[in-house]
Write a protein that holds these residues in place. Sequence first.
Motif, PDB file in Angstrom:
ATOM      1  N   ILE A 114       0.863  -1.189   0.000  1.00 14.24           N
ATOM      2  CA  ILE A 114       0.000   0.000   0.000  1.00 14.24           C
ATOM      3  C   ILE A 114       0.898   1.237   0.000  1.00 14.24           C
ATOM      4  CG2 ILE A 114      -1.792   1.267   1.264  1.00 14.24           C
ATOM      5  CD1 ILE A 114      -2.617  -1.442   2.515  1.00 14.24           C
ATOM      6  N   GLU A 115       0.733   2.083  -1.029  1.00 12.89           N
ATOM      7  CA  GLU A 115       1.598   3.261  -1.174  1.00 12.89           C
ATOM      8  C   GLU A 115       0.765   4.509  -1.414  1.00 12.89           C
ATOM      9  OE1 GLU A 115       5.462   2.026  -3.646  1.00 12.89           O
ATOM     10  OE2 GLU A 115       3.601   1.444  -4.644  1.00 12.89           O
ATOM     11  N   GLU A 116       1.372   5.683  -1.100  1.00 11.51           N
ATOM     12  CA  GLU A 116       0.753   6.954  -1.483  1.00 11.51           C
ATOM     13  C   GLU A 116       0.969   7.135  -2.990  1.00 11.51           C
ATOM     14  OE1 GLU A 116      -0.897   8.437   0.609  1.00 11.51           O
ATOM     15  OE2 GLU A 116      -0.059   7.947   2.562  1.00 11.51           O
ATOM     16  N   PRO A 117      -0.061   7.526  -3.719  1.00 10.69           N
ATOM     17  CA  PRO A 117       0.163   7.781  -5.147  1.00 10.69           C
ATOM     18  C   PRO A 117       0.845   9.137  -5.335  1.00 10.69           C
ATOM     19  CG  PRO A 117      -2.100   8.234  -4.583  1.00 10.69           C
ATOM     20  CD  PRO A 117      -1.430   7.758  -3.319  1.00 10.69           C
ATOM     21  N   THR A 118       1.435   9.335  -6.509  1.00 10.64           N
ATOM     22  CA  THR A 118       1.970  10.669  -6.809  1.00 10.64           C
ATOM     23  C   THR A 118       0.801  11.545  -7.211  1.00 10.64           C
ATOM     24  OG1 THR A 118       2.230  10.161  -9.148  1.00 10.64           O
ATOM     25  CG2 THR A 118       4.109   9.660  -7.719  1.00 10.64           C
ATOM     26  N   LEU A 119       1.048  12.841  -7.170  1.00 15.58           N
ATOM     27  CA  LEU A 119       0.020  13.777  -7.607  1.00 15.58           C
ATOM     28  C   LEU A 119      -0.358  13.499  -9.063  1.00 15.58           C
ATOM     29  CD1 LEU A 119      -1.580  16.170  -6.535  1.00 15.58           C
ATOM     30  CD2 LEU A 119       0.193  17.681  -7.399  1.00 15.58           C
ATOM     31  N   GLU A 120       0.639  13.083  -9.834  1.00 17.73           N
ATOM     32  CA  GLU A 120       0.427  12.754 -11.252  1.00 17.73           C
ATOM     33  C   GLU A 120      -0.683  11.711 -11.412  1.00 17.73           C
ATOM     34  OE1 GLU A 120       2.306  13.468 -15.077  1.00 17.73           O
ATOM     35  OE2 GLU A 120       3.505  13.754 -13.286  1.00 17.73           O
ATOM     36  N   GLU A 121      -0.615  10.653 -10.596  1.00 21.38           N
ATOM     37  CA  GLU A 121      -1.610   9.570 -10.712  1.00 21.38           C
ATOM     38  C   GLU A 121      -2.996  10.043 -10.291  1.00 21.38           C
ATOM     39  OE1 GLU A 121       0.863   5.565  -9.759  1.00 21.38           O
ATOM     40  OE2 GLU A 121       1.087   7.214  -8.359  1.00 21.38           O
ATOM     41  N   ILE A 122      -3.043  10.862  -9.240  1.00 22.22           N
ATOM     42  CA  ILE A 122      -4.331  11.390  -8.790  1.00 22.22           C
ATOM     43  C   ILE A 122      -4.914  12.290  -9.869  1.00 22.22           C
ATOM     44  CG2 ILE A 122      -5.421  12.891  -7.071  1.00 22.22           C
ATOM     45  CD1 ILE A 122      -3.072  12.008  -5.203  1.00 22.22           C
ATOM     46  N   PHE A 123      -4.026  13.103 -10.433  1.00 24.78           N
ATOM     47  CA  PHE A 123      -4.417  14.046 -11.476  1.00 24.78           C
ATOM     48  C   PHE A 123      -5.015  13.310 -12.673  1.00 24.78           C
ATOM     49  CE2 PHE A 123      -3.078  16.783 -15.074  1.00 24.78           C
ATOM     50  CZ  PHE A 123      -3.745  17.942 -14.711  1.00 24.78           C
ATOM     51  N   MET A 124      -4.358  12.218 -13.073  1.00 27.83           N
ATOM     52  CA  MET A 124      -4.868  11.434 -14.212  1.00 27.83           C
ATOM     53  C   MET A 124      -6.248  10.888 -13.885  1.00 27.83           C
ATOM     54  SD  MET A 124      -2.779  12.062 -16.421  1.00 27.83           S
ATOM     55  CE  MET A 124      -3.722  11.242 -17.697  1.00 27.83           C
ATOM     56  N   HIS A 125      -6.469  10.530 -12.628  1.00 28.10           N
ATOM     57  CA  HIS A 125      -7.782  10.045 -12.224  1.00 28.10           C
ATOM     58  C   HIS A 125      -8.846  11.130 -12.451  1.00 28.10           C
ATOM     59  CE1 HIS A 125     -11.182   9.230  -9.682  1.00 28.10           C
ATOM     60  NE2 HIS A 125     -10.782  10.090  -8.764  1.00 28.10           N
TER      61      HIS A 125
END
Length: 290
Positions: A276-287
């Motif tokens: 379990i990891e924190e996502p990067t802002l990049e991954e959240i942004f793509m969401h």
Amino acid sequence: MGIVELKNLTKSYKQNRGIMDVSFSIEEAEIFGFIGPNGAGKSTTIRTLLNFIYPTSGSATIFGKDIIQHSKEIRQNVGYLPSEVHYYDDMKVVDLLKYSARFHGNLNSTRMKDLAARLDLDINRKIEDLSFGNRKKVGIVQALLHEPKLIILDEPTSGLDPLIQNHFFELLAEERDKGATIFFSSHILSEVQKMCDRVAIIKEGKLVAVETIEHLTKNKVKNITITFEQPEQFTFTVDGILKREVNGKEVTLLYSGEIKALLQHLIDLPVQDVLIEEPTLEEIFMHYYE
């Protein structure tokens, strides 16, 4: 009331995309990021705020003053860096900076030299002899020179090499510590994550979310990698799975639900490992963009 307040700010164009019903506020001494890909409406929002272009509808205030009625007063205390910097080619940098400082009624030569030195900018060169990156540095010095209360930067780091970017971010942090409010647009998410307190995400001219960086990266969404003993049919659904990718024995999830609920489902499955990891802002942004 925030230093900057937008209420349903709208700018319509016939052909090009503008912005629709954009509302958010920026607090004093906050570093506020504005993210979205090129063409999402970032520059349109900034240029409307600065009264370079007229809003179609909605309103906005800076320092509690209306952006249209009081634009002259507002500009006295705003430092602005456009995404593309255009100057008089045959002027020396030092003359250009002195000239622009006069609009604010004061020139602090010591500050000018200090800012230039920290950005490794030779102020005795002519504008026409400068690279794109060095012209950007002139724009940064010009925006910061009069110690504005509000600093508005449109894609500020494009053209700057990584070392100068670091110096630039140090400068911004110092200005914020002195009480300045900073609003900058970017499509480079790592710099937003590093610098900003809060961020507004814009997509196709519409505001998608305004969140604290901490909230975006910590509380909501997790990256979860589940390794099964055999290649597994990952069939169950749990509320909160935003995205899943299956790669042999590994299943990767972007997950915004309760961790407990997910682990409950995994308890009876032949699971070898869970990460379990924190996502990067990049991954959240793509969401947000999918």
